[in-house]
Design an enzyme around this catalytic site. Structure first.
Site, PDB file in Angstrom:
ATOM      1  CE  LYS A 191      -8.708 -53.691 -71.991  1.00  0.00           C
ATOM      2  NZ  LYS A 191      -8.809 -55.121 -71.584  1.00  0.00           N
ATOM      3  CD  GLU A 266     -25.073 -50.492 -76.154  1.00  0.00           C
ATOM      4  OE1 GLU A 266     -25.922 -51.137 -75.516  1.00  0.00           O
ATOM      5  OE2 GLU A 266     -25.350 -49.441 -76.771  1.00  0.00           O
ATOM      6  CB  CYS A 300     -25.170 -58.413 -72.835  1.00  0.00           C
ATOM      7  SG  CYS A 300     -25.400 -58.380 -74.605  1.00  0.00           S
ATOM      8  CD  GLU A 401     -24.824 -59.117 -66.563  1.00  0.00           C
ATOM      9  OE1 GLU A 401     -23.917 -58.396 -66.106  1.00  0.00           O
ATOM     10  OE2 GLU A 401     -25.169 -59.105 -67.762  1.00  0.00           O
TER      11      GLU A 401
END
Ligand code: NAD
Length: 506
Positions: A191, A266, A300, A401
């Site tokens: 997905k 992750e 990331c 973030e």
């Protein structure tokens, strides 16, 4: 690239012309059972349609999991070297088509061509690497504590694996999860993120052309919340592997925890570059500019904090601002572009909200801090490279973030304060230090709490044969890439063999 390689629902236009793309279930390209679709547009020119994709529902996930379950016995019975051969063929097809795959990726998510070529390259290199693991898949052979006995371990596939991926590495991440999962003998339901379904379609199409049997890899596109929950709670799914935000990771882990399903996560980062007062400042500025503004800050591992000795903080800030202001911003398809748009218009608002937070918290905005809408950038999701300084550890711009071209500078007095600041977030993905002192570098390797450490280099960059992943809330302890990747998608079985001699009377 051959146009026939693309699973178009209608027409036979050039590969880059907008068309309708389908789900891939049980070896067939199929529309969603809902009959609904969604459009994906180019973030550099939001009026430009990339393609129309299936807005799938839980019913499509159900069909995909059923197909994966049906394909499992034959696939795991195929010897691992034969599974590796198919993966190698796919890697070679990716290599043949790399330029066109990169162009399509730049159009669907914005990063410049040199970066999308690298993204496809990661999939190619890792495919070549992991194909060879089919001939290793080593276990342990160890002496027993008892006479006439030996002990060994073998690796077993887990079953049907659900893979959920983000949009910032649209081919590299789906590949670095899917390929080892397949090599280990699992079947897969993939997905991808709704901002980058085309690269996932391209990957699946190439794997199928390389000879993957029907049902071994299935693709379902559509909204994460509905499809994700359906996949994560399906009792036929043995493992979920997700790369995404810490928020979504926490939700997925909670669902998996209810029935103790294996789950590999992750997640996000708030990566820091520490710059000591003996560092080569020009080298540090170049590294922060690439790691902070490359991929428009949407990696990331992007550098989002610079923790710097106060003696060199102003000189560094001045050089970083000068570099940021020289970056050429525009359509990633143009050779001269250094930085493309954010992935969509919603992200422009999200990044801008952090500029307002930084100002209200009392940090000093040195450059950027605004959407870019002039001339040829009008109609795209562009944001100016942004630098704040005089930030302190507790500020939200030093903790959360941002996922945009946004670097926050925190001046500190010494090494201990720098390490304290670097470790003072919930994240632990990537961290770097610039210093000319070998003792400081070795102490930093020990003292920094992160899964990836860089000495005199920026916080980004992975190599296919080395483990990749973070500590704390950047993940849940798994590692991707390298040999760990196959371990992640398999289970150890320990075997005890007894061979005492038969007595003459039997
Ligand atoms: P996201 O968490 O919004 O989405 C990731 C994927 O999860 C998408 O496919 C999305 O559709 C799906 N999803 C959304 N809601 C879900 C739900 N309730 N259940 C299951 N799946 C759901 O992240 P994103 O915006 O696509 O990507 C950016 C994030 O990914 C950043 O936080 C970034 O740091 C992280 N990331 C981490 C790594 C790493 O290796 N650590 C690599 C790349 C990106």
């Amino acid at each position: 690239m051959a146009t026939t390689a693309f699973p178009a629902a209608e027409g036979n236009e050039a590969p880059t012309a907008p068309r309708t793309y389908l789900n891939y279930i049980g070896g067939q390209w199929r529309p969603s059972l809902s009959g609904e679709t969604f459009d994906n547009t180019n973030p550099a020119r939001q009026s430009e349609l990339i393609g129309t994709f299936q807005r799938s529902t839980a019913a499509d996930v159900d069909a995909a999991v059923a197909a994966a379950e049906a394909a499992l016995p034959a696939w795991c019975a195929l010897p691992a070297p034969a599974r590796g051969e198919i993966i190698l063929r796919a890697a070679l097809l990716l290599e043949q088509r790399q330029p066109e795959l990169a162009r399509q990726m730049t159009r669907e998510m914005g990063k410049p061509l040199k970066e999308t070529i690298g993204d496809v390259r990661t999939a190619i290199d890792f495919g070549k690497y992991v194909a060879g693991e089919g001939r290793r898949a080593e276990g342990e052979t160890v002496p027993s504590a008892l006479p006439d006995k030996m002990c060994l371990t073998v690796r077993q596939p887990l079953g049907v694996v659900g893979i959920i991926t983000p949009w910032n590495f649209p081919m590299a991440i789906p590949a670095w999860k899917t390929l080892p999962a397949l090599l280990a003998g699992n079947t897969v339901v993939l997905k991808p993120a709704s901002d980058t379904p085309l690269s996932a379609v391209n990957l699946v199409e190439i794997l199928s052309e390389a000879g993957l049997p029907a049902g071994v890899l299935n693709l379902v596109t559509g909204p994460g919340a509905t499809l994700g929950d359906a996949l994560v709670t399906d009792p036929r799914v043995a493992m979920i592997s997700l790369t995404g935000s810490t928020e979504v990771g926490r939700h997925v882990a909670e669902l998996c925890g209810r029935d103790l399903r294996r789950c590999s996560l992750e997640l996000g980062g708030k990566n820091a570059v520490i710059v000591m007062d003996d560092a080569d400042l020009d080298e540090a500025v170049a590294a922060v500019s690439w790691a902070g503004f490359g991929t428009t800050g949407q990696r990331c591992t992007a550098t989002s904090r610079v923790i710097i000795h106060e003696r060199v903080a102003s000189a560094f800030a001045e050089k970083l601002v000068a570099t940021a202001e020289k970056l050429r911003i525009g359509d990633g398809l143009l050779a001269e572009t250094d930085m493309g748009p954010l992935v969509n218009a919603g992200r422009v608002q999200a990044v801008h909200a952090y500029t307002e937070i930084g100002v209200s918290e009392g940090a000093r905005l040195l450059t950027g801090g605004r959407p870019l809408t002039d001339d040829e950038l009008a109609g795209g999701a562009f944001y100016a490279p942004t630098v704040f300084t005089d930030a302190t550890t507790e500020m939200r711009i030093a903790q959360e973030e941002v996922f945009g071209p946004f670097v926050t500078i925190l001046p500190v007095r010494d090494y201990d304060e720098a390490i304290g600041a670097a470790n003072a977030t919930i994240y632990g993905l990537s961290c770097a230090i610039f210093t000319e002192n070998a003792r400081t570098a070795f102490r930093a390797m020990r003292d920094i709490n992160a899964g990836l450490i860089y000495i005199n280099a920026g916080t980004t960059g992975a190599e296919p044969h080395l483990p990749f992943g973070g500590t704390k809330q950047s993940g849940n302890g798994h590692r991707e890439l390298g040999r760990k990747a196959v371990e992640e998608f398999s289970e150890i079985k320990t075997v005890f063999v007894s061979y005492p001699a038969r007595s003459p009377r039997g």
